[in-house]
Motif scaffolding. Structure first.
Motif, PDB file in Angstrom:
ATOM      1  N   MET A  43     -18.570 -15.072 -22.348  1.00 30.03           N
ATOM      2  CA  MET A  43     -19.120 -16.440 -22.098  1.00 30.03           C
ATOM      3  C   MET A  43     -20.240 -16.681 -22.782  1.00 30.03           C
ATOM      4  O   MET A  43     -20.263 -17.918 -23.434  1.00 30.03           O
ATOM      5  CB  MET A  43     -19.253 -16.540 -20.568  1.00 30.03           C
ATOM      6  CG  MET A  43     -18.559 -16.455 -19.478  1.00 30.03           C
ATOM      7  SD  MET A  43     -17.171 -17.740 -19.646  1.00 30.03           S
ATOM      8  CE  MET A  43     -18.213 -19.089 -18.932  1.00 30.03           C
ATOM      9  N   LEU A  44     -21.061 -15.712 -23.363  1.00 35.97           N
ATOM     10  CA  LEU A  44     -22.366 -16.066 -24.055  1.00 35.97           C
ATOM     11  C   LEU A  44     -21.908 -16.569 -25.420  1.00 35.97           C
ATOM     12  O   LEU A  44     -22.801 -17.720 -25.864  1.00 35.97           O
ATOM     13  CB  LEU A  44     -23.409 -14.802 -24.067  1.00 35.97           C
ATOM     14  CG  LEU A  44     -24.802 -15.064 -24.707  1.00 35.97           C
ATOM     15  CD1 LEU A  44     -25.416 -16.135 -24.025  1.00 35.97           C
ATOM     16  CD2 LEU A  44     -25.333 -13.639 -24.943  1.00 35.97           C
ATOM     17  N   PRO A  45     -21.297 -16.235 -26.175  1.00 40.11           N
ATOM     18  CA  PRO A  45     -21.096 -16.719 -27.452  1.00 40.11           C
ATOM     19  C   PRO A  45     -20.567 -18.224 -27.373  1.00 40.11           C
ATOM     20  O   PRO A  45     -21.002 -19.089 -28.423  1.00 40.11           O
ATOM     21  CB  PRO A  45     -20.256 -15.844 -28.283  1.00 40.11           C
ATOM     22  CG  PRO A  45     -20.202 -14.333 -27.698  1.00 40.11           C
ATOM     23  CD  PRO A  45     -20.552 -14.867 -26.146  1.00 40.11           C
ATOM     24  N   VAL A  46     -19.777 -18.387 -26.495  1.00 43.08           N
ATOM     25  CA  VAL A  46     -19.278 -19.938 -26.220  1.00 43.08           C
ATOM     26  C   VAL A  46     -20.308 -20.700 -25.821  1.00 43.08           C
ATOM     27  O   VAL A  46     -20.327 -21.894 -26.380  1.00 43.08           O
ATOM     28  CB  VAL A  46     -17.970 -19.744 -25.554  1.00 43.08           C
ATOM     29  CG1 VAL A  46     -17.453 -21.205 -25.339  1.00 43.08           C
ATOM     30  CG2 VAL A  46     -16.851 -18.645 -25.512  1.00 43.08           C
ATOM     31  N   THR A  60     -21.381 -23.959 -27.985  1.00 44.74           N
ATOM     32  CA  THR A  60     -20.729 -25.604 -27.394  1.00 44.74           C
ATOM     33  C   THR A  60     -22.052 -26.245 -26.870  1.00 44.74           C
ATOM     34  O   THR A  60     -22.333 -27.274 -26.837  1.00 44.74           O
ATOM     35  CB  THR A  60     -19.846 -24.837 -26.322  1.00 44.74           C
ATOM     36  OG1 THR A  60     -18.647 -24.442 -26.750  1.00 44.74           O
ATOM     37  CG2 THR A  60     -19.348 -26.396 -25.396  1.00 44.74           C
ATOM     38  N   THR A  61     -22.749 -25.308 -26.129  1.00 42.33           N
ATOM     39  CA  THR A  61     -23.949 -25.855 -25.185  1.00 42.33           C
ATOM     40  C   THR A  61     -25.263 -26.028 -26.180  1.00 42.33           C
ATOM     41  O   THR A  61     -26.099 -27.191 -25.900  1.00 42.33           O
ATOM     42  CB  THR A  61     -24.264 -25.331 -24.057  1.00 42.33           C
ATOM     43  OG1 THR A  61     -23.021 -25.228 -23.355  1.00 42.33           O
ATOM     44  CG2 THR A  61     -25.294 -25.983 -23.242  1.00 42.33           C
ATOM     45  N   LEU A  62     -25.694 -25.102 -27.028  1.00 45.28           N
ATOM     46  CA  LEU A  62     -26.764 -25.045 -27.896  1.00 45.28           C
ATOM     47  C   LEU A  62     -26.441 -25.457 -29.172  1.00 45.28           C
ATOM     48  O   LEU A  62     -27.548 -25.704 -29.878  1.00 45.28           O
ATOM     49  CB  LEU A  62     -27.547 -23.651 -27.667  1.00 45.28           C
ATOM     50  CG  LEU A  62     -28.368 -23.320 -26.480  1.00 45.28           C
ATOM     51  CD1 LEU A  62     -27.650 -23.351 -25.169  1.00 45.28           C
ATOM     52  CD2 LEU A  62     -29.168 -22.071 -26.504  1.00 45.28           C
ATOM     53  N   GLY A  63     -25.297 -25.446 -29.711  1.00 46.49           N
ATOM     54  CA  GLY A  63     -25.172 -25.885 -30.968  1.00 46.49           C
ATOM     55  C   GLY A  63     -25.186 -24.918 -31.915  1.00 46.49           C
ATOM     56  O   GLY A  63     -25.467 -25.275 -33.314  1.00 46.49           O
ATOM     57  N   TYR A  64     -25.065 -23.622 -31.873  1.00 46.65           N
ATOM     58  CA  TYR A  64     -25.181 -22.636 -32.738  1.00 46.65           C
ATOM     59  C   TYR A  64     -24.104 -22.517 -33.492  1.00 46.65           C
ATOM     60  O   TYR A  64     -23.047 -22.899 -32.940  1.00 46.65           O
ATOM     61  CB  TYR A  64     -25.552 -21.347 -31.971  1.00 46.65           C
ATOM     62  CG  TYR A  64     -26.699 -20.776 -31.423  1.00 46.65           C
ATOM     63  CD1 TYR A  64     -27.624 -21.866 -30.949  1.00 46.65           C
ATOM     64  CD2 TYR A  64     -27.291 -19.558 -31.368  1.00 46.65           C
ATOM     65  CE1 TYR A  64     -28.853 -21.527 -30.546  1.00 46.65           C
ATOM     66  CE2 TYR A  64     -28.351 -19.138 -30.853  1.00 46.65           C
ATOM     67  CZ  TYR A  64     -29.265 -20.274 -30.459  1.00 46.65           C
ATOM     68  OH  TYR A  64     -30.426 -19.815 -29.875  1.00 46.65           O
ATOM     69  N   ALA A 104     -12.799 -17.809 -11.604  1.00 40.73           N
ATOM     70  CA  ALA A 104     -13.900 -17.654 -10.598  1.00 40.73           C
ATOM     71  C   ALA A 104     -15.063 -18.701 -10.547  1.00 40.73           C
ATOM     72  O   ALA A 104     -15.570 -18.942  -9.539  1.00 40.73           O
ATOM     73  CB  ALA A 104     -14.557 -16.325 -10.759  1.00 40.73           C
ATOM     74  N   VAL A 105     -15.234 -19.065 -11.789  1.00 37.44           N
ATOM     75  CA  VAL A 105     -16.370 -20.242 -12.318  1.00 37.44           C
ATOM     76  C   VAL A 105     -15.841 -21.509 -12.450  1.00 37.44           C
ATOM     77  O   VAL A 105     -16.466 -22.426 -12.799  1.00 37.44           O
ATOM     78  CB  VAL A 105     -17.232 -19.760 -13.539  1.00 37.44           C
ATOM     79  CG1 VAL A 105     -17.666 -18.396 -13.211  1.00 37.44           C
ATOM     80  CG2 VAL A 105     -16.448 -19.645 -14.575  1.00 37.44           C
ATOM     81  N   GLY A 106     -14.353 -21.652 -12.268  1.00 36.92           N
ATOM     82  CA  GLY A 106     -13.769 -23.216 -12.303  1.00 36.92           C
ATOM     83  C   GLY A 106     -13.886 -23.561 -13.647  1.00 36.92           C
ATOM     84  O   GLY A 106     -13.944 -24.952 -14.006  1.00 36.92           O
ATOM     85  N   ALA A 146     -19.670 -28.961 -18.539  1.00 35.45           N
ATOM     86  CA  ALA A 146     -18.909 -28.384 -17.737  1.00 35.45           C
ATOM     87  C   ALA A 146     -19.184 -26.720 -18.190  1.00 35.45           C
ATOM     88  O   ALA A 146     -19.192 -25.891 -17.131  1.00 35.45           O
ATOM     89  CB  ALA A 146     -17.409 -28.477 -17.960  1.00 35.45           C
ATOM     90  N   LEU A 147     -19.198 -26.424 -19.208  1.00 35.18           N
ATOM     91  CA  LEU A 147     -19.376 -24.845 -19.702  1.00 35.18           C
ATOM     92  C   LEU A 147     -20.704 -24.322 -19.171  1.00 35.18           C
ATOM     93  O   LEU A 147     -20.779 -23.272 -18.650  1.00 35.18           O
ATOM     94  CB  LEU A 147     -19.434 -24.771 -21.209  1.00 35.18           C
ATOM     95  CG  LEU A 147     -19.504 -23.455 -21.862  1.00 35.18           C
ATOM     96  CD1 LEU A 147     -18.439 -22.466 -21.088  1.00 35.18           C
ATOM     97  CD2 LEU A 147     -19.701 -23.446 -23.269  1.00 35.18           C
TER      98      LEU A 147
END
Length: 506
Positions: free
Chosen positions: A300-303, A307-311, A430-432, A443-444
């Motif tokens: 999950m962390l690389p995504v 996706t969320t932090l723009g790396y 599990a996390v939807g 969502a992520l």
């Protein structure tokens, strides 16, 4: 005598290759390059997932299969691959594994859609099952006894360097030439291995020829893992109810049949009597919890970072580099600590520290800075992993008699890979998280927070199991505690190291 022994070959008359000889350096180069291929692949594929999703226009379930198709065939065939090397020759099996892995990697690199990539990844896992146990087995079988400890240490250290380089190289390839090159780079690496392997002596276990391969066991294990994975991944997507239930039932039936077959076979792939040792059973339960947590958070962390932090891919790949560096620097010290004080303390403290690191990742939200939010979390996670990886493997090895150490290590390594396969299949459910929601920052981010809590809980469960079932001086350690095996191999991000017996399928 190993094949090719002679007065100028670097091979002793009856004991093996000298590490300081030219041939000894070739053996080490071959083993490091071979294991480095698989290590590089495991390091960078998760980082490439957002790019793969965009370029192939595919859903999260397909990305899960990009990871799990490889893990499924690797997990199901790993013990069989080790046994094959013992029987037909470790050098020969390694060569087949390297060529197979390179050919499958080339197919991955030219894949035109997600289906082709997933199929190629499954083929790649077969090659990985041949080369992964063979790399270390080749080191242990080739060198003379007085050089084996230094040879394994050199293999481990150089492999750690490869693990540290992987995120830089993988991220650069994804952002530069493109994601296809994270697979295509295995082709020139394989060519280098084939050059080096010409100098490697052949070795085999002469007693292994008397045993039959457990092909039914391997097929049933693959059906079990495939059925459960299809069911879990399908449940989080748009699969019909029958498409979820039927694979799940098939998988459970195959799992039950596997246990029956392994109980009845004279030479099973997985001798069930190993689990009569309470310590061995507890250590493998801890392995399932620990590597589920590791696999989940590193999936999950690389995504999340991209996706969320723009790396970009390079930044996301190198963000977790402190974990590898800390394990490289501290793993041997943790093994020594467990040898002096017993394994219970590091096996309780390590997962709790890792859980704290995962909970710190809850601060990795939109706008989070690397130095103040991401770095402290991965450092704490790396410290926790450094504490428990080597003591966990040493505990597994010490829970069985010395003659079965290689088999016990292979079982434990396989358990870790199965844990990661199942968590990648089940965590999004599990996390939807489903469909293309992995590309939606909001969502992520919500799913990532839930995943962090779940992975932290798995670390705490492992610590509780260690506190309950691992004694400070375990009564069921075989042999004197002071002479109990210890593990000094640092590469435990994907799975525990295969040592010291060397033969995963022994």
């Amino acid at each position: 005598m190993p094949a090719g022994a002679g007065p100028d070959s670097g091979v002793g008359s009856d004991s093996g290759v000298a590490l300081a000889s030219a041939r000894g350096r070739w053996v080490l180069a071959c083993a490091v390059l071979a294991s480095g291929m698989a290590l590089l692949d495991g390091t960078v594929v998760n980082v490439a997932l957002p790019t793969l999703g965009r370029d192939l226009h595919t859903s999260l379930s397909s990305l899960q299969w990009v990871v799990n198709a490889y893990m499924l065939t690797l997990s199901a065939l790993l013990l069989l691959g080790g046994a094959l090397g013992d029987r037909v020759g470790r050098r020969r099996t390694l060569v087949v594994g390297v060529v197979w892995f390179a050919a499958a990697s080339a197919l991955c690199g030219v894949a035109q859609d997600a289906g082709m990539l997933i199929a190629a990844r499954a083929l790649q896992g077969i090659g990985g099952a041949l080369l992964t146990p063979g790399s270390l087995a080749l080191v242990r079988a080739s060198y003379r006894p007085e050089d084996q400890a230094r040879a394994v240490g050199a293999w481990s250290g150089l492999g750690g360097v490869a693990g540290a380089v992987g995120p830089f190289l993988g991220g650069w390839l994804i952002d530069g030439p493109g994601w296809r090159w994270i697979f295509l780079i295995n082709v020139p690496l394989a060519a280098l291995v084939l050059v080096a392997v010409r100098h490697v002596p052949e070795s085999r276990d002469e007693t292994a020829a008397q045993q039959r391969f457990d092909v039914p066991g391997a097929c049933l294990a693959a059906l079990f893992l495939a059925g459960i994975s299809f069911s879990l991944i399908g449940a989080s997507g748009d699969t019909s109810a029958s498409g979820v239930v039927l694979p799940g039932l098939l998988g459970l039936a195959a799992g039950a049949a596997f246990l029956v077959v392994e109980h009845r076979r004279r030479h099973p792939m997985l001798p069930l009597e190993l689990f009569r040792s309470r310590l061995f059973t507890a250590a493998n339960v801890m392995t399932l919890c620990l590597y589920s947590a590791i696999g989940g958070i590193l999936f999950m962390l690389p995504v999340q970072l991209q996706t969320t932090l723009g790396y970009d891919a390079l930044q996301a790949g190198t963000a977790t580099l402190p974990i590898t560096i800390l394990m490289l620097l501290l793993s041997a010290s943790a093994g020594d600590l467990a040898r002096r004080l017993g394994p219970r303390l590091p096996l309780v403290a390590g997962p709790l520290v890792a859980a704290a690191g995962v909970l710190l990742l809850l601060r990795v939200r939109p706008g989070a800075a690397y130095v103040t939010e991401v770095l402290p979390a991965v450092v704490v996670l790396g410290l926790g992993m450094s504490l428990f990886v080597a003591p966990l493997t040493a505990t597994v090895l010490a829970s069985v008699d010395a003659g079965r150490a290689g088999l016990a290590s292979g079982v434990n390594n396989t358990a870790a890979r199965i844990a990661q396969l199942l968590v990648v299949a089940g965590l999004p459910l599990a996390v939807g998280l489903s469909g293309t929601a992995y590309a939606d920052p909001g969502a992520l981010d919500s799913a990532f927070g839930k995943a962090a809590w779940g992975c932290a809980g798995l670390f705490v469960l492992a610590a509780a199991a260690a506190a309950l079932f691992v004694r400070p001086r375990p009564a069921d350690w075989h042999g004197d505690h002071g002479n109990a095996p210890q593990c000094k191999t640092c590469l435990g991000v994907e799975s525990p190291p295969l040592e010291p017996g060397g033969r995963a399928g022994e």
